[in-house]
Scaffold this motif. Structure first.
Motif, short mmCIF file in Angstrom:
data_model
loop_
_atom_site.label_atom_id
_atom_site.label_comp_id
_atom_site.label_asym_id
_atom_site.label_seq_id
_atom_site.Cartn_x
_atom_site.Cartn_y
_atom_site.Cartn_z
N SER A 1 -0.12 -4.32 -0.90
CA SER A 1 -1.45 -4.04 -1.43
C SER A 1 -2.50 -4.51 -0.45
O SER A 1 -2.28 -5.40 0.37
CB SER A 1 -1.65 -4.75 -2.78
OG SER A 1 -0.84 -4.15 -3.76
N ASN A 2 -3.67 -3.92 -0.53
CA ASN A 2 -4.81 -4.20 0.35
C ASN A 2 -4.48 -3.91 1.82
O ASN A 2 -5.09 -4.48 2.71
CB ASN A 2 -5.32 -5.63 0.19
CG ASN A 2 -5.90 -5.84 -1.19
OD1 ASN A 2 -6.52 -4.94 -1.76
ND2 ASN A 2 -5.69 -7.03 -1.74
N SER A 3 -3.47 -3.08 2.06
CA SER A 3 -3.18 -2.66 3.45
C SER A 3 -3.65 -1.21 3.56
O SER A 3 -4.78 -0.92 3.20
CB SER A 3 -1.69 -2.82 3.75
OG SER A 3 -0.92 -2.00 2.90
N CYS B 1 -2.64 3.11 3.02
CA CYS B 1 -1.79 4.05 2.26
C CYS B 1 -0.51 4.37 3.05
O CYS B 1 0.56 4.44 2.47
CB CYS B 1 -2.59 5.33 1.98
SG CYS B 1 -1.64 6.62 1.15
N ALA B 2 -0.63 4.57 4.33
CA ALA B 2 0.52 4.92 5.16
C ALA B 2 1.59 3.83 5.13
O ALA B 2 2.78 4.12 5.04
CB ALA B 2 0.08 5.19 6.59
N GLN B 3 1.15 2.56 5.19
CA GLN B 3 2.12 1.46 5.14
C GLN B 3 2.77 1.38 3.77
O GLN B 3 3.97 1.10 3.66
CB GLN B 3 1.43 0.13 5.46
CG GLN B 3 1.09 -0.04 6.92
CD GLN B 3 0.40 -1.37 7.18
OE1 GLN B 3 -0.08 -2.02 6.26
NE2 GLN B 3 0.34 -1.76 8.45
N CYS B 4 2.01 1.61 2.73
CA CYS B 4 2.56 1.55 1.38
C CYS B 4 3.60 2.65 1.15
O CYS B 4 4.66 2.40 0.60
CB CYS B 4 1.44 1.67 0.35
SG CYS B 4 2.02 1.74 -1.36
N LEU B 5 3.29 3.85 1.59
CA LEU B 5 4.15 5.00 1.30
C LEU B 5 5.32 5.16 2.26
O LEU B 5 6.06 6.12 2.16
CB LEU B 5 3.32 6.28 1.27
CG LEU B 5 2.27 6.34 0.15
CD1 LEU B 5 1.56 7.67 0.17
CD2 LEU B 5 2.87 6.07 -1.21
N GLN B 6 5.51 4.18 3.16
CA GLN B 6 6.72 4.20 3.99
C GLN B 6 7.95 4.03 3.12
O GLN B 6 9.01 4.55 3.42
CB GLN B 6 6.66 3.09 5.04
CG GLN B 6 5.72 3.39 6.18
CD GLN B 6 5.63 2.21 7.15
OE1 GLN B 6 6.09 1.11 6.86
NE2 GLN B 6 5.03 2.46 8.31
N ASP B 7 7.80 3.31 2.04
CA ASP B 7 8.89 3.12 1.08
C ASP B 7 8.71 4.15 -0.03
O ASP B 7 7.65 4.25 -0.65
CB ASP B 7 8.84 1.69 0.51
CG ASP B 7 10.04 1.38 -0.35
OD1 ASP B 7 10.97 2.21 -0.42
OD2 ASP B 7 10.05 0.29 -0.95
N ALA B 8 9.76 4.95 -0.33
CA ALA B 8 9.66 6.02 -1.31
C ALA B 8 9.52 5.50 -2.74
O ALA B 8 9.14 6.24 -3.63
CB ALA B 8 10.88 6.92 -1.22
N SER B 9 9.79 4.24 -2.96
CA SER B 9 9.68 3.70 -4.31
C SER B 9 8.29 3.15 -4.60
O SER B 9 8.07 2.57 -5.65
CB SER B 9 10.74 2.60 -4.52
OG SER B 9 10.47 1.50 -3.67
N CYS B 10 7.36 3.33 -3.67
CA CYS B 10 6.01 2.79 -3.85
C CYS B 10 5.02 3.89 -4.20
O CYS B 10 5.19 5.05 -3.83
CB CYS B 10 5.54 2.09 -2.58
SG CYS B 10 6.51 0.62 -2.18
N LEU B 11 3.98 3.48 -4.91
CA LEU B 11 2.91 4.36 -5.34
C LEU B 11 1.60 3.74 -4.90
O LEU B 11 1.36 2.56 -5.13
CB LEU B 11 2.96 4.52 -6.87
CG LEU B 11 1.86 5.29 -7.55
CD1 LEU B 11 2.05 6.78 -7.28
CD2 LEU B 11 1.90 5.03 -9.04
N TRP B 12 0.73 4.50 -4.26
CA TRP B 12 -0.55 4.00 -3.77
C TRP B 12 -1.64 4.44 -4.74
O TRP B 12 -1.76 5.60 -5.07
CB TRP B 12 -0.84 4.54 -2.39
CG TRP B 12 -2.15 4.13 -1.80
CD1 TRP B 12 -3.27 4.88 -1.71
CD2 TRP B 12 -2.47 2.86 -1.25
NE1 TRP B 12 -4.28 4.17 -1.12
CE2 TRP B 12 -3.80 2.92 -0.82
CE3 TRP B 12 -1.77 1.68 -1.06
CZ2 TRP B 12 -4.45 1.85 -0.22
CZ3 TRP B 12 -2.41 0.62 -0.46
CH2 TRP B 12 -3.73 0.70 -0.05
#
Length: 172
Positions: free
Chosen positions: A37-39, A41-52
Motif C-alpha cells: 500500500s502507498n506504493s 499500482c504497478a508494484q501492487c499488481l505484480q502479484d495476481a492476488s492483489c487488488l489496487w
C-alpha cells in the motif's frame, strides 16, 4: 476427453524431458498485498492476488470468496486488477460484451450451417424427384416404342396371312 488426453501428454512429455530428475525451486517469500500500500499500482499488481484501490492508494488482498470485490472493499470503478489502466468495472463490461459477441457469432454460425444443410438436402430431394420423373418419362417412352413395334409386327403378320381383325368370319 481430448483435454484430459492433452494434459496427460503434456505431463508425460514433462516427465520424459526431465529424465527422472525432479527439481524444485526455493520457496518464494510470501509478501502480503497490504505491505505494498502507498506504493504504485504497478508494484501492487505484480502479484495476481492483489487488488489496487486507486482513490486511497491501497493494495488489498483480492477477496477470493467473491467473484467481484464488494463495494465495501473498493468501488468497482476505482478497483484495478491485472492492469493499472483498466478499472474493474470497464474490465467486467468489456468481458461481458466480448462473451456476448462470441456467443452470438457461434449461434449465427450454427444457424447458417443448419440452414445451408437443409437447403442442400432440399435441393438434393428436388434433384431426386426430377431425376425420378425423367426416368419415368424415359421408361414410358421406351414402353410406347415397344408397343408400336409389336403392333407393326402383328399388322405385318395379319397382312401376310390376310387376316383382318375388323372382318368377321361370316363375311367371307
Amino acid at each position: 476427453m481430448c483435454a484430459s488426453y492433452g494434459v496427460f501428454v503434456f505431463l508425460l512429455f514433462g516427465l520424459v524431458t526431465t529424465q527422472g530428475q525432479i527439481t524444485t525451486s526455493p520457496p518464494a517469500v510470501a509478501v502480503s498485498c497490504a505491505s505494498k500500500s502507498n506504493s504504485s499500482c504497478a508494484q501492487c499488481l505484480q502479484d495476481a492476488s492483489c487488488l489496487w484501490c486507486a482513490p486511497n492508494k491501497q493494495c488489498l488482498d483480492y477477496p477470493a470468496k467473491n467473484i467481484l470485490p464488494p463495494k465495501s472493499v473498493c468501488p468497482l470503478s476505482d478497483a484495478r486488477w491485472g492492469l493499472c489502466w483498466v478499472n474493474f468495472e470497464t474490465l467486467m463490461i468489456t468481458l461481458g460484451v466480448l462473451c456476448g459477441v462470441l456467443l452470438l457469432a457461434v449461434l449465427v454460425c450454427c444457424l447458417c450451417c443448419c440452414c445451408r444443410r437443409r437447403r442442400r438436402q432440399r435441393v438434393s430431394d428436388d434433384d431426386e424427384d426430377v431425376r425420378a420423373m425423367q426416368q419415368t418419362r424415359a421408361r414410358n417412352a421406351r414402353q410406347k416404342e415397344r408397343r408400336m413395334e409389336m403392333q407393326q409386327r402383328h399388322d405385318k403378320i395379319r397382312q401376310k396371312y390376310g387376316l383382318n381383325p375388323y372382318l368377321r368370319m361370316d363375311d367371307k
